[in-house]
Write a protein that holds these residues in place. Structure first.
Motif, short mmCIF file in Angstrom:
data_model
loop_
_atom_site.label_atom_id
_atom_site.label_comp_id
_atom_site.label_asym_id
_atom_site.label_seq_id
_atom_site.Cartn_x
_atom_site.Cartn_y
_atom_site.Cartn_z
N TYR A 1 22.82 -21.93 -1.23
CA TYR A 1 23.70 -21.32 -2.36
C TYR A 1 23.30 -19.94 -2.90
O TYR A 1 24.35 -19.18 -3.33
N SER A 2 22.05 -19.74 -3.00
CA SER A 2 21.86 -18.19 -3.63
C SER A 2 22.45 -17.16 -2.30
O SER A 2 22.66 -16.27 -2.99
N LEU B 1 26.26 -17.17 -2.68
CA LEU B 1 26.87 -16.89 -3.74
C LEU B 1 26.16 -15.49 -4.52
O LEU B 1 26.78 -14.92 -5.62
N LEU C 1 22.69 -23.74 -10.97
CA LEU C 1 23.01 -24.73 -10.19
C LEU C 1 21.59 -25.21 -9.67
O LEU C 1 21.09 -24.50 -9.11
N ALA D 1 30.01 -17.04 2.83
CA ALA D 1 29.59 -18.45 2.84
C ALA D 1 29.46 -18.95 4.18
O ALA D 1 28.42 -19.64 4.45
N ALA E 1 27.81 -22.27 5.71
CA ALA E 1 28.92 -23.38 5.13
C ALA E 1 29.59 -23.74 6.41
O ALA E 1 29.81 -23.08 7.33
N ASP F 1 28.51 -27.42 2.23
CA ASP F 1 27.31 -26.82 2.28
C ASP F 1 26.54 -27.60 3.46
O ASP F 1 26.94 -28.55 4.14
N PHE G 1 32.38 -27.92 -1.89
CA PHE G 1 32.77 -26.84 -2.60
C PHE G 1 33.93 -26.04 -2.30
O PHE G 1 34.17 -26.04 -1.09
#
Length: 123
Positions: A24-25, A28, A51, A91, A96, A112, A118
């Protein structure tokens, strides 16, 4: 007497919290704050949204779209982006998986690396 409530973040279960936090780091562009092997938090650049990821060794990924008799999604993340195509590339580069079922043309649904769903959308 009134009370003030402020949602400060969401916590996702993961078999490897650090690995999911790193995903996620990257996806995003957020900062990862590693607390220990059982809990990490990714925070947006202005520090207002977090998150977190907690260890759950028995985690089972949900199905999308849902199906009877198997683990169903209990929540998903809606993430507003300014450029859907560049967010999509970032992503995907982070790991992803674009889901086959896409319910709306201006929204992209992903999983993910451990299967949490997501969505990216534009305003």
């Amino acid at each position: 007497m009134s009370h003030k409530y402020a949602l400060k973040g969401v916590v996702l279960d993961a078999p490897d919290p650090r690995a999911l936090g790193e995903f996620y780091s990257r996806a995003l562009g957020w900062e990862l704050n590693a607390h220990d092997d059982t809990w990490v938090t990714a925070t947006d650049p202005d520090g207002t949204t977090g998150l977190s990821f907690q260890l759950e060794p028995n985690y089972q990924p949900p199905t999308w779209p849902s199906q009877t008799g198997v683990q169903q999604m209990q929540l998903h993340l809606d993430i507003q982006v300014d450029d859907l195509e560049s967010a999509h590339r970032r992503a995907m580069d982070a790991g992803a998986r674009l889901m086959e079922f896409q319910p709306q043309p201006d929204v992209r649904v992903y999983a993910d690396p451990v299967g949490h769903i997501f969505c990216f959308f534009t305003d």
